[in-house]
Design a protein around this motif. Structure first.
Motif, PDB file in Angstrom:
ATOM      1  N   GLN A  84     -15.166  14.926  11.239  1.00  0.00           N
ATOM      2  CA  GLN A  84     -14.611  15.689  12.339  1.00  0.00           C
ATOM      3  C   GLN A  84     -14.412  14.791  13.558  1.00  0.00           C
ATOM      4  N   LYS A  85     -13.233  14.924  14.156  1.00  0.00           N
ATOM      5  CA  LYS A  85     -12.934  14.184  15.390  1.00  0.00           C
ATOM      6  C   LYS A  85     -13.636  14.864  16.565  1.00  0.00           C
ATOM      7  N   ASN A  86     -13.639  14.178  17.715  1.00  0.00           N
ATOM      8  CA  ASN A  86     -14.249  14.756  18.922  1.00  0.00           C
ATOM      9  C   ASN A  86     -13.575  16.061  19.339  1.00  0.00           C
ATOM     10  N   ASN A  87     -12.277  16.201  19.020  1.00  0.00           N
ATOM     11  CA  ASN A  87     -11.561  17.416  19.412  1.00  0.00           C
ATOM     12  C   ASN A  87     -11.786  18.574  18.432  1.00  0.00           C
ATOM     13  N   GLY A  88     -12.613  18.353  17.418  1.00  0.00           N
ATOM     14  CA  GLY A  88     -12.942  19.409  16.475  1.00  0.00           C
ATOM     15  C   GLY A  88     -12.085  19.437  15.214  1.00  0.00           C
ATOM     16  N   ARG A  89     -10.998  18.682  15.203  1.00  0.00           N
ATOM     17  CA  ARG A  89     -10.136  18.652  14.010  1.00  0.00           C
ATOM     18  C   ARG A  89     -10.785  17.808  12.919  1.00  0.00           C
ATOM     19  N   SER A  90     -10.663  18.267  11.675  1.00  0.00           N
ATOM     20  CA  SER A  90     -11.247  17.507  10.573  1.00  0.00           C
ATOM     21  C   SER A  90     -10.183  16.619   9.941  1.00  0.00           C
ATOM     22  N   PHE A  91     -10.655  15.561   9.281  1.00  0.00           N
ATOM     23  CA  PHE A  91      -9.762  14.647   8.583  1.00  0.00           C
ATOM     24  C   PHE A  91     -10.486  14.082   7.381  1.00  0.00           C
ATOM     25  N   ASN A  92      -9.713  13.545   6.446  1.00  0.00           N
ATOM     26  CA  ASN A  92     -10.281  12.927   5.248  1.00  0.00           C
ATOM     27  C   ASN A  92     -10.496  11.445   5.505  1.00  0.00           C
ATOM     28  N   ARG A  93     -11.716  10.955   5.270  1.00  0.00           N
ATOM     29  CA  ARG A  93     -12.061   9.541   5.470  1.00  0.00           C
ATOM     30  C   ARG A  93     -11.961   8.811   4.129  1.00  0.00           C
ATOM     31  N   TYR A  94     -11.216   7.705   4.112  1.00  0.00           N
ATOM     32  CA  TYR A  94     -11.040   6.885   2.911  1.00  0.00           C
ATOM     33  C   TYR A  94     -11.356   5.429   3.226  1.00  0.00           C
ATOM     34  N   THR A  95     -11.631   4.667   2.171  1.00  0.00           N
ATOM     35  CA  THR A  95     -11.626   3.205   2.265  1.00  0.00           C
ATOM     36  C   THR A  95     -10.618   2.718   1.235  1.00  0.00           C
ATOM     37  N   LEU A  96     -10.002   1.580   1.537  1.00  0.00           N
ATOM     38  CA  LEU A  96      -8.946   1.057   0.674  1.00  0.00           C
ATOM     39  C   LEU A  96      -9.133  -0.440   0.479  1.00  0.00           C
ATOM     40  N   LEU A  97      -9.022  -0.889  -0.767  1.00  0.00           N
ATOM     41  CA  LEU A  97      -9.044  -2.310  -1.104  1.00  0.00           C
ATOM     42  C   LEU A  97      -7.772  -2.628  -1.875  1.00  0.00           C
ATOM     43  N   VAL A  98      -7.137  -3.765  -1.562  1.00  0.00           N
ATOM     44  CA  VAL A  98      -5.932  -4.194  -2.260  1.00  0.00           C
ATOM     45  C   VAL A  98      -6.182  -5.571  -2.842  1.00  0.00           C
ATOM     46  N   ASP A  99      -5.917  -5.715  -4.142  1.00  0.00           N
ATOM     47  CA  ASP A  99      -6.055  -6.999  -4.823  1.00  0.00           C
ATOM     48  C   ASP A  99      -4.661  -7.447  -5.242  1.00  0.00           C
TER      49      ASP A  99
END
Length: 103
Positions: A84-99
């Motif tokens: 959740q952001k400070n403004n209350g909106r939620s978002f999906n958190r990802y990590t990405l690796l490129v080979d």
């Protein structure tokens, strides 16, 4: 098209927190919906040959550009979960690796 040509059916990744997908970039696309703006999708081919569509958010689009990801690169995406952001909106958190696979 002949009957002997393989047809890859695309499935879409619907991860839970902690899930990871790894595959070779086969392409990308976009779809439009009445309720949402354009949805960009990355198509990855897994080791077993299956093609999986991954819906891209702003972070993933930006990260793919930063890594100069192109067709044939091996990509690993991990879904960390909803935050959740400070403004209350939620978002999906990802990590990405490129080979960058060289031939």
């Amino acid at each position: 098209m002949t009957e002997n040509q393989p047809i890859n059916k695309v499935t879409y990744w619907q991860p839970s927190a902690g899930n990871t997908i790894t595959g070779i970039i086969q392409g990308s696309g976009a779809s439009h919906d009445l309720l949402y703006d354009e949805q960009k999708t990355l198509f990855l081919q897994e080791d077993n040959g299956a093609v999986v569509g991954v819906d891209l958010n702003r972070y993933l689009i930006h990260s793919l550009k930063q890594h100069n990801a192109v067709l044939g690169n091996l990509v690993t995406i991990t879904f960390q979960g909803k935050e959740q952001k400070n403004n209350g909106r939620s978002f999906n958190r990802y990590t990405l690796l490129v080979d960058k696979i060289t031939s």
